[in-house]
Motif scaffolding. Structure first.
Motif, PDB file in Angstrom:
ATOM      1  N   ARG A 158     -43.858  14.207  17.858  1.00 12.70           N
ATOM      2  CA  ARG A 158     -44.707  14.985  18.707  1.00 12.70           C
ATOM      3  C   ARG A 158     -44.841  16.453  18.004  1.00 12.70           C
ATOM      4  O   ARG A 158     -43.808  16.853  17.429  1.00 12.70           O
ATOM      5  N   ASP A 159     -45.999  16.803  18.002  1.00 13.00           N
ATOM      6  CA  ASP A 159     -46.361  18.155  17.391  1.00 13.00           C
ATOM      7  C   ASP A 159     -47.284  18.926  18.434  1.00 13.00           C
ATOM      8  O   ASP A 159     -48.558  18.788  18.246  1.00 13.00           O
ATOM      9  N   GLY A 160     -46.652  19.585  19.689  1.00 14.92           N
ATOM     10  CA  GLY A 160     -47.759  19.991  20.422  1.00 14.92           C
ATOM     11  C   GLY A 160     -48.453  18.922  21.098  1.00 14.92           C
ATOM     12  O   GLY A 160     -47.822  17.768  21.382  1.00 14.92           O
ATOM     13  N   ASP A 161     -49.810  18.978  21.162  1.00 17.52           N
ATOM     14  CA  ASP A 161     -50.607  17.919  21.581  1.00 17.52           C
ATOM     15  C   ASP A 161     -50.795  16.630  20.964  1.00 17.52           C
ATOM     16  O   ASP A 161     -51.350  15.691  21.308  1.00 17.52           O
ATOM     17  N   GLU A 162     -50.528  16.858  19.645  1.00 15.34           N
ATOM     18  CA  GLU A 162     -50.581  15.645  18.702  1.00 15.34           C
ATOM     19  C   GLU A 162     -49.208  15.337  18.284  1.00 15.34           C
ATOM     20  O   GLU A 162     -48.223  15.401  18.698  1.00 15.34           O
ATOM     21  N   TRP A 163     -49.330  14.639  16.998  1.00 17.97           N
ATOM     22  CA  TRP A 163     -48.330  14.072  16.238  1.00 17.97           C
ATOM     23  C   TRP A 163     -48.121  14.626  14.814  1.00 17.97           C
ATOM     24  O   TRP A 163     -49.107  15.044  14.321  1.00 17.97           O
ATOM     25  N   LYS A 164     -46.697  14.230  14.211  1.00 17.40           N
ATOM     26  CA  LYS A 164     -46.773  14.657  12.682  1.00 17.40           C
ATOM     27  C   LYS A 164     -45.825  13.587  12.353  1.00 17.40           C
ATOM     28  O   LYS A 164     -44.951  13.028  12.768  1.00 17.40           O
ATOM     29  N   VAL A 165     -45.917  13.511  10.906  1.00 18.61           N
ATOM     30  CA  VAL A 165     -44.979  12.480  10.211  1.00 18.61           C
ATOM     31  C   VAL A 165     -45.159  12.971   8.799  1.00 18.61           C
ATOM     32  O   VAL A 165     -46.024  13.624   8.028  1.00 18.61           O
ATOM     33  N   ALA A 166     -43.890  12.992   8.141  1.00 15.57           N
ATOM     34  CA  ALA A 166     -43.794  13.645   6.579  1.00 15.57           C
ATOM     35  C   ALA A 166     -42.997  12.162   5.921  1.00 15.57           C
ATOM     36  O   ALA A 166     -42.285  11.556   6.394  1.00 15.57           O
ATOM     37  N   TYR A 167     -43.652  12.199   4.877  1.00 16.79           N
ATOM     38  CA  TYR A 167     -43.343  10.933   3.719  1.00 16.79           C
ATOM     39  C   TYR A 167     -43.380  11.485   2.246  1.00 16.79           C
ATOM     40  O   TYR A 167     -44.568  12.138   2.121  1.00 16.79           O
ATOM     41  N   ASP A 168     -42.550  11.313   1.481  1.00 14.77           N
ATOM     42  CA  ASP A 168     -42.797  11.625   0.216  1.00 14.77           C
ATOM     43  C   ASP A 168     -42.821  10.159  -0.573  1.00 14.77           C
ATOM     44  O   ASP A 168     -42.091   9.235  -0.447  1.00 14.77           O
ATOM     45  N   PHE A 169     -44.115  10.065  -1.641  1.00 14.16           N
ATOM     46  CA  PHE A 169     -44.180   8.983  -2.451  1.00 14.16           C
ATOM     47  C   PHE A 169     -43.401   9.273  -3.737  1.00 14.16           C
ATOM     48  O   PHE A 169     -43.911  10.105  -4.418  1.00 14.16           O
ATOM     49  N   VAL A 170     -42.783   8.107  -4.156  1.00 12.99           N
ATOM     50  CA  VAL A 170     -42.276   8.356  -5.567  1.00 12.99           C
ATOM     51  C   VAL A 170     -42.887   7.037  -6.600  1.00 12.99           C
ATOM     52  O   VAL A 170     -42.789   6.193  -6.061  1.00 12.99           O
ATOM     53  N   LEU A 171     -43.622   7.681  -7.427  1.00 10.64           N
ATOM     54  CA  LEU A 171     -44.178   6.557  -8.450  1.00 10.64           C
ATOM     55  C   LEU A 171     -43.357   6.534  -9.861  1.00 10.64           C
ATOM     56  O   LEU A 171     -42.645   7.486 -10.228  1.00 10.64           O
ATOM     57  N   GLU A 172     -43.276   5.185 -10.312  1.00  8.27           N
ATOM     58  CA  GLU A 172     -42.639   4.894 -11.338  1.00  8.27           C
ATOM     59  C   GLU A 172     -43.731   4.826 -12.348  1.00  8.27           C
ATOM     60  O   GLU A 172     -44.697   4.721 -12.292  1.00  8.27           O
ATOM     61  N   PRO A 173     -43.438   5.535 -13.765  1.00  7.71           N
ATOM     62  CA  PRO A 173     -44.122   5.634 -15.010  1.00  7.71           C
ATOM     63  C   PRO A 173     -44.578   4.140 -15.370  1.00  7.71           C
ATOM     64  O   PRO A 173     -44.071   3.069 -15.242  1.00  7.71           O
ATOM     65  N   VAL A 174     -45.764   4.455 -16.035  1.00  4.71           N
ATOM     66  CA  VAL A 174     -46.384   3.108 -16.623  1.00  4.71           C
ATOM     67  C   VAL A 174     -45.234   2.712 -17.765  1.00  4.71           C
ATOM     68  O   VAL A 174     -45.172   4.066 -18.421  1.00  4.71           O
TER      69      VAL A 174
END
Ligand code: BEZ
Ligand code: FE
Length: 274
Positions: free
Chosen positions: A257-273
């Motif tokens: 919950r974030d006030g009237d709305e919502w929030k989510v946190a996520y970090d994406f981790v990429l591998e090199p070619v």
């Protein structure tokens, strides 16, 4: 060759592959013939059952058009898509895990700067934010998060004649510090299409057609392998029984919950070619 029986038939069919000069095709067909023959030997279908199988595959083909791919749905619901994904996307530790693409991805969503609102004027919204980094945690400035999801009615934009093209879709670019942020609608659990042969089969198997609430992503950056993945909402009733087997622990997120709305946190981790 004039005296083929159920005992020597498989070898006779395999022998016909000798003339094939494409080694991969030969390998594929050899395995296909062996497994198909083993299946028939195990099941011993009656002619009516075999015809029912052929009619099922025919109906599956007839169900396909430019926005509906029933064969992908079949592959998804039999767990073959996620098996293909696992085999083709073995990731180093720390890299974001992949999940199924699904049949509702369409390239061409509008390019958006970080901070974009994919659902202006609509709610309840969720702000998704985090960073895109390499395996060492270094930020990736030129990364793109190609995002798509269903509306609260459970339909993707191309399934819903009342929806605008690319509704709830966007190609969100990271900032110079690798951060991203966008607002979309809080995702809902929804049923995969049940009005075709795959849905009817699920019904006969006593399986439900639901997927847990999720947001789809293809995260890419120059010099890195793109990851096709999804974020799933913690607490969803279908997390343990996703109709297409796509859930992974590392992709389940708390939508807070974030006030009237919502929030989510996520970090994406990429591998090199490589
Ligand atoms: C989806 O999440 O879009 C999806 C995946 C597999 C089958 C049907 C839908
Ligand atoms: Fe989906």
């Amino acid at each position: 060759m004039r005296n083929l029986t159920e005992h020597n038939l498989t070898d006779a069919v395999l022998a016909r592959l000798q003339e094939c000069d494409d080694p991969r095709l030969k390998q594929v067909m050899d395995a296909l013939i062996r497994h198909l023959h083993a299946f028939v030997r195990e099941i011993e279908p009656t002619p009516d059952e075999w015809m029912a199988g052929i009619q099922f595959l025919t109906a599956t083909g007839h169900q396909c058009d430019n926005v509906r791919q029933e064969f992908i749905l079949l592959s998804d619901t039999l767990g073959v898509s996620i098996l293909m994904d696992a085999i083709n996307n073995r990731k180093p530790a720390g890299a974001t895990e992949s999940s199924v693409l699904g049949p509702f991805y369409q390239d061409g969503a509008p390019e958006q700067d970080t901070g974009a609102d994919l659902a202006p004027g609509e709610g309840p919204g969720v702000v998704v934010s985090g960073r895109v980094t390499d395996l060492a945690g270094r930020p990736l400035a030129n990364a793109v998060l190609d995002v798509w999801q269903t509306a609260p009615n459970g339909l993707y934009h191309m399934q819903d004649s009342g929806a605008q093209a690319f509704h709830l879709c966007g190609k969100v670019h990271t900032a110079a510090d690798g951060s991203y942020c966008f607002r979309t609608l809080k995702p809902v659990s929804y049923a995969i299409p049940t009005d075709g042969p795959v849905g009817h089969l699920l019904g006969k198997l006593g399986r439900h057609p639901y997927r847990p609430a999720h947001i789809h992503f293809i995260v890419s950056a120059p010099g890195f392998k793109p990851v096709v993945t999804q974020l799933f909402a913690e607490g969803d009733s279908y997390l343990e029984s996703d109709a297409v087997f796509g859930v992974k622990h590392s992709l389940v997120v708390d939508i807070e919950r974030d006030g009237d709305e919502w929030k989510v946190a996520y970090d994406f981790v990429l591998e090199p070619v490589a």
